[in-house]
Write a protein that holds these residues in place. Structure first.
Motif, PDB file in Angstrom:
ATOM      1  N   ARG A   1       0.868  -1.174   0.000  1.00 44.93           N
ATOM      2  CA  ARG A   1       0.000   0.000   0.000  1.00 44.93           C
ATOM      3  C   ARG A   1       0.905   1.224   0.000  1.00 44.93           C
ATOM      4  N   VAL A   2       0.826   2.027  -1.039  1.00 40.88           N
ATOM      5  CA  VAL A   2       1.727   3.160  -1.222  1.00 40.88           C
ATOM      6  C   VAL A   2       1.614   4.158  -0.066  1.00 40.88           C
ATOM      7  N   ARG A   3       0.401   4.477   0.347  1.00 43.32           N
ATOM      8  CA  ARG A   3       0.196   5.506   1.373  1.00 43.32           C
ATOM      9  C   ARG A   3       0.850   5.156   2.706  1.00 43.32           C
ATOM     10  N   THR A   4       0.706   3.893   3.151  1.00 41.98           N
ATOM     11  CA  THR A   4       1.159   3.524   4.498  1.00 41.98           C
ATOM     12  C   THR A   4       2.392   2.638   4.521  1.00 41.98           C
TER      13      THR A   4
ATOM     14  N   GLU B   1       2.191  -0.526   4.164  1.00 39.60           N
ATOM     15  CA  GLU B   1       1.767  -1.863   4.569  1.00 39.60           C
ATOM     16  C   GLU B   1       2.030  -2.840   3.432  1.00 39.60           C
ATOM     17  N   THR B   2       2.300  -4.091   3.796  1.00 33.11           N
ATOM     18  CA  THR B   2       2.636  -5.075   2.783  1.00 33.11           C
ATOM     19  C   THR B   2       1.709  -6.288   2.852  1.00 33.11           C
ATOM     20  N   ASP B   3       1.685  -6.992   1.731  1.00 33.98           N
ATOM     21  CA  ASP B   3       0.989  -8.256   1.558  1.00 33.98           C
ATOM     22  C   ASP B   3      -0.473  -8.196   2.017  1.00 33.98           C
ATOM     23  N   ALA B   4      -0.923  -9.099   2.890  1.00 35.82           N
ATOM     24  CA  ALA B   4      -2.345  -9.149   3.264  1.00 35.82           C
ATOM     25  C   ALA B   4      -2.824  -7.838   3.870  1.00 35.82           C
ATOM     26  N   ASP B   5      -1.964  -7.143   4.619  1.00 33.43           N
ATOM     27  CA  ASP B   5      -2.346  -5.844   5.197  1.00 33.43           C
ATOM     28  C   ASP B   5      -2.576  -4.790   4.134  1.00 33.43           C
ATOM     29  N   ALA B   6      -1.947  -4.957   2.983  1.00 35.36           N
ATOM     30  CA  ALA B   6      -2.064  -3.968   1.901  1.00 35.36           C
ATOM     31  C   ALA B   6      -3.338  -4.140   1.075  1.00 35.36           C
ATOM     32  N   ILE B   7      -3.949  -5.325   1.160  1.00 36.59           N
ATOM     33  CA  ILE B   7      -5.165  -5.522   0.375  1.00 36.59           C
ATOM     34  C   ILE B   7      -6.372  -5.353   1.256  1.00 36.59           C
TER      35      ILE B   7
END
Length: 112
Positions: A101-104, A106-112
């Motif tokens: 997630r570009v804004r935060t 966050e990666t992988d499952a947290d990003a979706i």
């Protein structure tokens, strides 16, 4: 995670979006596209002249979902988009190695 790419008839978009929202899908990307498959286009008459339409309008949906949700998403799209006529579309399922997630950040499952 899985990337699901589905091509559907444009008039089915809102119905599919509602069905996916109902099962917990939180986002998707939608693109208007043109293409052909088995139907190979068709002919139409405009102002008395017949002409070939080689590319048929479609809508492409792209969704990234958790792997354990992929089968349910595919089933929902299939049931909702189906008209029983040629040109209902296709669904492809691919593995996703990473999401950010570009804004935060966050990666992988947290990003979706």
């Amino acid at each position: 995670m899985k990337l699901i790419i589905a091509t559907i008839k444009p008039f089915k978009l809102e119905e599919v979006r509602e069905a996916l929202t109902d099962i917990g899908v939180r986002g998707m990307m939608v693109t208007e596209i043109k293409g052909f498959g088995s139907q190979s286009g068709h002919t139409e008459i405009y102002r008395g002249a017949e002409y070939a339409v080689n590319f048929v309008p479609k809508v492409k949906l792209e969704l990234v979902v958790a792997a354990n949700m992929a089968d349910q998403v595919v089933e929902t799209i299939t049931k909702t988009a189906q008209t029983g006529k040629i040109g209902d579309g296709k669904i492809f399922v691919l593995d996703v190695q990473q999401a950010i997630r570009v804004r935060t950040g966050e990666t992988d499952a947290d990003a979706i």
